[in-house]
Design a protein around this motif. Structure first.
Motif, short mmCIF file in Angstrom:
data_model
loop_
_atom_site.label_atom_id
_atom_site.label_comp_id
_atom_site.label_asym_id
_atom_site.label_seq_id
_atom_site.Cartn_x
_atom_site.Cartn_y
_atom_site.Cartn_z
N TYR A 66 0.84 -1.20 0.00
CA TYR A 66 0.00 0.00 0.00
C TYR A 66 0.88 1.25 0.00
O TYR A 66 0.60 2.21 -0.72
N GLN A 67 1.93 1.24 0.79
CA GLN A 67 2.83 2.38 0.85
C GLN A 67 3.47 2.61 -0.52
O GLN A 67 3.51 3.74 -1.02
N GLN A 68 3.94 1.54 -1.16
CA GLN A 68 4.60 1.66 -2.46
C GLN A 68 3.64 2.13 -3.55
O GLN A 68 4.07 2.77 -4.52
N THR A 69 2.37 1.80 -3.41
CA THR A 69 1.40 2.19 -4.43
C THR A 69 0.70 3.51 -4.08
O THR A 69 -0.29 3.87 -4.71
N GLY A 70 1.20 4.20 -3.07
CA GLY A 70 0.73 5.55 -2.78
C GLY A 70 -0.45 5.65 -1.83
O GLY A 70 -1.08 6.70 -1.74
N ASN A 71 -0.76 4.59 -1.11
CA ASN A 71 -1.88 4.65 -0.18
C ASN A 71 -1.36 4.61 1.26
O ASN A 71 -1.45 3.59 1.95
N ALA A 72 -0.82 5.75 1.68
CA ALA A 72 -0.23 5.85 3.01
C ALA A 72 -1.25 5.61 4.12
O ALA A 72 -0.92 5.02 5.15
N GLN A 73 -2.47 6.03 3.91
CA GLN A 73 -3.51 5.87 4.94
C GLN A 73 -3.75 4.39 5.24
O GLN A 73 -3.74 3.97 6.40
N ASP A 108 8.34 9.36 5.64
CA ASP A 108 8.31 9.45 4.18
C ASP A 108 7.04 10.06 3.62
O ASP A 108 7.01 10.45 2.45
N THR A 109 5.98 10.11 4.42
CA THR A 109 4.70 10.62 3.92
C THR A 109 4.11 11.58 4.93
O THR A 109 4.72 11.88 5.97
N ASP A 110 2.91 12.00 4.66
CA ASP A 110 2.22 12.90 5.59
C ASP A 110 1.33 12.13 6.57
O ASP A 110 0.48 12.71 7.22
N TYR A 111 1.54 10.80 6.66
CA TYR A 111 0.73 10.00 7.57
C TYR A 111 1.07 10.40 9.01
O TYR A 111 2.24 10.43 9.41
#
Length: 113
Positions: A66-73, A108-111
């Motif tokens: 999920y992280q690699q495919t852009g779904n941080a949530q 790495d993300t805004d999570y």
């Protein structure tokens, strides 16, 4: 037939005989990842999560996908749920791996949950 394809076919055959075999699904998903078949691996991991939510290994791998495919949530939710399950199962190694994955996701993300 290559040895890798043979392994995939054997795992797929095992699943055909026993579609609820989480171990075979997990192993097949990992083999598919080696072949960059991410969407198929995600489907298998999601199936494991749905039918066998206590299968701890799926939380890390599906979360990373999920992280690699852009779904941080979704990744963050999986890591968090996996940490809770690992704690419940007294699996400190997996809890540590999931905690590290969650911290990396936050960096790495805004999570931020």
């Amino acid at each position: 037939m290559t040895q890798e394809n043979d392994k995939v076919q054997k795992l797929a055959f095992n699943l055909k005989k026993n579609p609820n075999d989480s171990f075979s699904k997990f192993a097949l998903a990992l083999e598919l990842l080696k072949r960059d078949q991410v969407s198929k691996a995600i489907i298998l991991f999601e199936s494991i999560l749905e039918q066998d939510p206590d299968y701890l290994g799926v939380y890390y791998h599906l979360g990373k996908l999920y992280q690699q495919t852009g779904n941080a949530q979704l990744a963050g939710e999986l890591f968090t749920n996996g940490i809770q399950l690992a704690d419940k199962q007294n699996n400190t190694r997996t809890k540590s791996e999931l905690s590290e994955a969650l911290e990396t996701l936050k960096i790495d993300t805004d999570y931020d949950h």
